[in-house]
Design a protein around this motif. Structure first.
Motif, short mmCIF file in Angstrom:
data_model
loop_
_atom_site.label_atom_id
_atom_site.label_comp_id
_atom_site.label_asym_id
_atom_site.label_seq_id
_atom_site.Cartn_x
_atom_site.Cartn_y
_atom_site.Cartn_z
N MET A 1 0.84 -1.21 0.00
CA MET A 1 0.00 0.00 0.00
C MET A 1 0.86 1.26 0.00
N VAL A 2 2.11 1.10 0.36
CA VAL A 2 3.03 2.23 0.40
C VAL A 2 3.20 2.83 -1.01
N TYR A 3 3.08 1.99 -2.03
CA TYR A 3 3.29 2.50 -3.40
C TYR A 3 2.17 3.46 -3.82
N GLY A 4 0.97 3.20 -3.33
CA GLY A 4 -0.15 4.13 -3.59
C GLY A 4 0.12 5.47 -2.94
N LYS A 5 0.65 5.41 -1.71
CA LYS A 5 0.95 6.66 -0.98
C LYS A 5 2.06 7.44 -1.72
N ILE A 6 3.05 6.69 -2.20
CA ILE A 6 4.16 7.34 -2.91
C ILE A 6 3.65 7.95 -4.22
N LEU A 7 2.81 7.20 -4.92
CA LEU A 7 2.25 7.69 -6.18
C LEU A 7 1.46 8.98 -5.96
N ALA A 8 0.68 9.01 -4.88
CA ALA A 8 -0.13 10.21 -4.59
C ALA A 8 0.76 11.43 -4.38
N ILE A 9 1.92 11.24 -3.76
CA ILE A 9 2.84 12.37 -3.57
C ILE A 9 3.46 12.77 -4.90
N ARG A 10 3.86 11.74 -5.67
CA ARG A 10 4.53 12.00 -6.96
C ARG A 10 3.65 12.73 -7.96
N LYS A 11 2.33 12.61 -7.83
CA LYS A 11 1.42 13.29 -8.77
C LYS A 11 1.66 14.79 -8.76
N ASN A 12 2.17 15.28 -7.60
CA ASN A 12 2.53 16.69 -7.50
C ASN A 12 1.37 17.60 -7.86
N ASP A 13 0.17 17.20 -7.53
CA ASP A 13 -1.01 17.98 -7.87
C ASP A 13 -1.01 19.32 -7.13
N ARG A 14 -1.38 20.37 -7.84
CA ARG A 14 -1.25 21.72 -7.28
C ARG A 14 -2.56 22.28 -6.74
N SER A 15 -3.60 21.46 -6.66
CA SER A 15 -4.90 21.95 -6.15
C SER A 15 -4.75 22.57 -4.77
N LEU A 16 -3.93 21.94 -3.94
CA LEU A 16 -3.72 22.44 -2.57
C LEU A 16 -3.24 23.90 -2.59
N LEU A 17 -2.37 24.20 -3.55
CA LEU A 17 -1.82 25.56 -3.62
C LEU A 17 -2.87 26.55 -4.11
N GLN A 18 -3.79 26.06 -4.93
CA GLN A 18 -4.81 26.96 -5.49
C GLN A 18 -5.97 27.20 -4.53
N MET A 19 -6.06 26.39 -3.49
CA MET A 19 -7.14 26.57 -2.51
C MET A 19 -6.83 27.77 -1.62
N THR A 20 -7.55 28.85 -1.82
CA THR A 20 -7.36 30.00 -0.92
C THR A 20 -8.12 29.69 0.38
N ASP A 21 -7.81 30.44 1.44
CA ASP A 21 -8.51 30.23 2.72
C ASP A 21 -10.01 30.38 2.53
N ALA A 22 -10.41 31.36 1.71
CA ALA A 22 -11.84 31.64 1.51
C ALA A 22 -12.54 30.45 0.85
N LEU A 23 -11.84 29.79 -0.06
CA LEU A 23 -12.47 28.67 -0.79
C LEU A 23 -12.84 27.52 0.14
N PHE A 24 -12.14 27.39 1.25
CA PHE A 24 -12.45 26.30 2.18
C PHE A 24 -13.86 26.44 2.77
N GLY A 25 -14.35 27.66 2.83
CA GLY A 25 -15.66 27.91 3.42
C GLY A 25 -16.81 27.39 2.57
N HIS A 26 -16.54 27.10 1.31
CA HIS A 26 -17.61 26.65 0.40
C HIS A 26 -17.69 25.13 0.44
N ALA A 27 -18.30 24.66 1.51
CA ALA A 27 -18.33 23.20 1.69
C ALA A 27 -19.67 22.64 1.23
#
Ligand SMILES: Cc1cc2nc3c(=O)[nH]c(=O)nc-3n(C[C@H](O)[C@H](O)[C@H](O)COP(=O)(O)OP(=O)(O)OC[C@H]3O[C@@H](n4cnc5c(N)ncnc54)[C@H](O)[C@@H]3O)c2cc1C
Length: 342
Positions: free
Chosen positions: A316-342
């Motif tokens: 299962m470690v390979y799935g975790k490694i793959l998820a990191i390697r994807k380097n997805d930038r959504s986290l960076l694009q999430m502004t604090d305000a966007l978190f409120g839209h749940a």
């Protein structure tokens, strides 16, 4: 949630606006003194998480042997069978056994390193053991507290509705073990300690020494025919973790630095997963040499636990490694305000 029956108190200083502190010892040395005490505490907190897991496992095992529910697997018998015979329960129990024994070995090994650091008179040896303790401390603390809690949650699940009630001990195990991921430095802080400090120690030499120890254990296991493919799995995991370490460290010096640091906790989890493999295959190697003597069942169970971990949990470690390697930038694009839209 609270630690019931524990003499815990909060002291507030300065509530009346007049608070005087007195300096003990030299200025700006306090944090060093505190860390000396705290490092040992961190390992002990990891031990607390592991001990709760071990207790929860034994309660769950006893319950699974006694509790009768449903027909035996593959039958339509009217007779109820003990739930330990159901595939899901059995798998969960082996999951719990594997992590509990891996964590126990990790804590004991780290304390063994501490003992050697204390008693050896050789300066280089002392440093070697010290470095191992340094690098393993955040793993002991964070991995064993998180996995300890997860193990207690599994124990509740095995108990079904009973497990959710105060009267059954596993409810207390889960409640008491949760604090271990919070005090003595939250697990996020442990992850930063590992990622930002410990693996960089001595330009990575201390981390390389740890990897060397792991690979030596794998090599020893590989020489035992029965363990060869399982040892190879652990070896693969170690190599994957090494590559990930290099990549993540490189990313900290680029524009992706924030993203890399956001992976500190998953990174620690990956290191812990691989360390569990190391600990279990090491035990299996020793157990293989003792088969056929007294306590055969004990040694057989050690070997099967290690095999199960290497084949059914570590990958299962390979799935975790793959998820990191994807380097997805959504986290960076999430502004604090966007978190409120749940
Ligand atoms: C039952 C109990 C007993 C305790 N006993 C003691 C004791 O005996 N002595 C004592 O001194 N303290 C004690 N504590 C306090 C405990 O050590 C702190 O609660 C703990 O260190 C977390 O600090 P905090 O509560 O201020 O959380 P915060 O530091 O505010 O953290 C909140 C969240 O933010 C995250 N976070 C904060 N900073 C960062 C960062 N830089 N990077 C990433 N994530 C971050 C944390 O991981 C956490 O998820 C105890 C607490 C409890 C609940």
């Amino acid at each position: 949630m609270g630690m019931k029956g524990s003499a815990t108190a909060v002291l507030n200083f300065g509530d009346n606006g007049h608070c005087i502190a007195e300096l003990l010892g030299p200025e700006r040395k306090g944090i060093q003194v505190m860390f000396h005490m705290m490092n040992e505490q961190r390992i002990l907190v990891g031990m607390q998480g592991m001990a709760q897991a071990g207790t929860a496992y034994l309660h769950a095992l006893n319950f699974a042997k006694e509790r009768k529910q449903g027909a035996a697997f593959g039958t339509r018998s009217a007779e109820q069978t003990a739930i330990i015979g159901h595939p899901d329960v059995k798998r969960n129990l082996l999951w719990m056994k594997a992590y509990t024994e891996g964590m126990r070995a990790l804590i004991f090994y780290t304390m063994y390193c501490m003992d050697w650091e204390t008693v050896t008179l050789n300066k280089d040896e002392k440093q070697k053991w010290h470095d191992l303790v340094e690098i393993l401390t955040p793993v002991c603390k964070a991995y064993c507290s998180d996995k300890g809690f997860e193990t207690c949650v599994k124990a509740i699940q095995i108990h079904g509705g009973y497990g959710y009630c105060h009267e059954y001990k596993v409810e207390q195990c889960a409640r008491d073990s949760k604090i271990t991921s919070i005090y003595e430095g939250t697990n996020a802080i442990q992850a930063l300690d590992l990622f930002d400090r410990k693996i960089r120690m001595k330009q990575g030499a201390a981390f390389a020494a740890l990897i060397g120890n792991m690979k030596a254990a794998v090599e020893e296991a590989q020489a035992i025919a029965d363990l060869t493919p399982y040892a190879a799995e652990i070896g693969k995991g170690i190599t994957a973790m090494e590559y990930l370490t290099t990549e993540l460290l490189a990313a900290t010096t680029t524009d992706d630095s924030f993203l890399a640091y956001s992976c500190a906790s998953p990174y620690l989890e990956i290191v812990g997963d691989v360390v569990m493999g190391w600990m279990l295959i090491w035990q299996a190697t020793i157990a293989s040499g003792k088969l056929g003597k007294d306590d055969d069942a004990y040694y057989t169970s050690k070997i099967l636990t290690a095999k199960f971990y290497a084949s059914s949990l570590l990958p299962m470690v390979y799935g975790k490694i793959l998820a990191i390697r994807k380097n997805d930038r959504s986290l960076l694009q999430m502004t604090d305000a966007l978190f409120g839209h749940a």
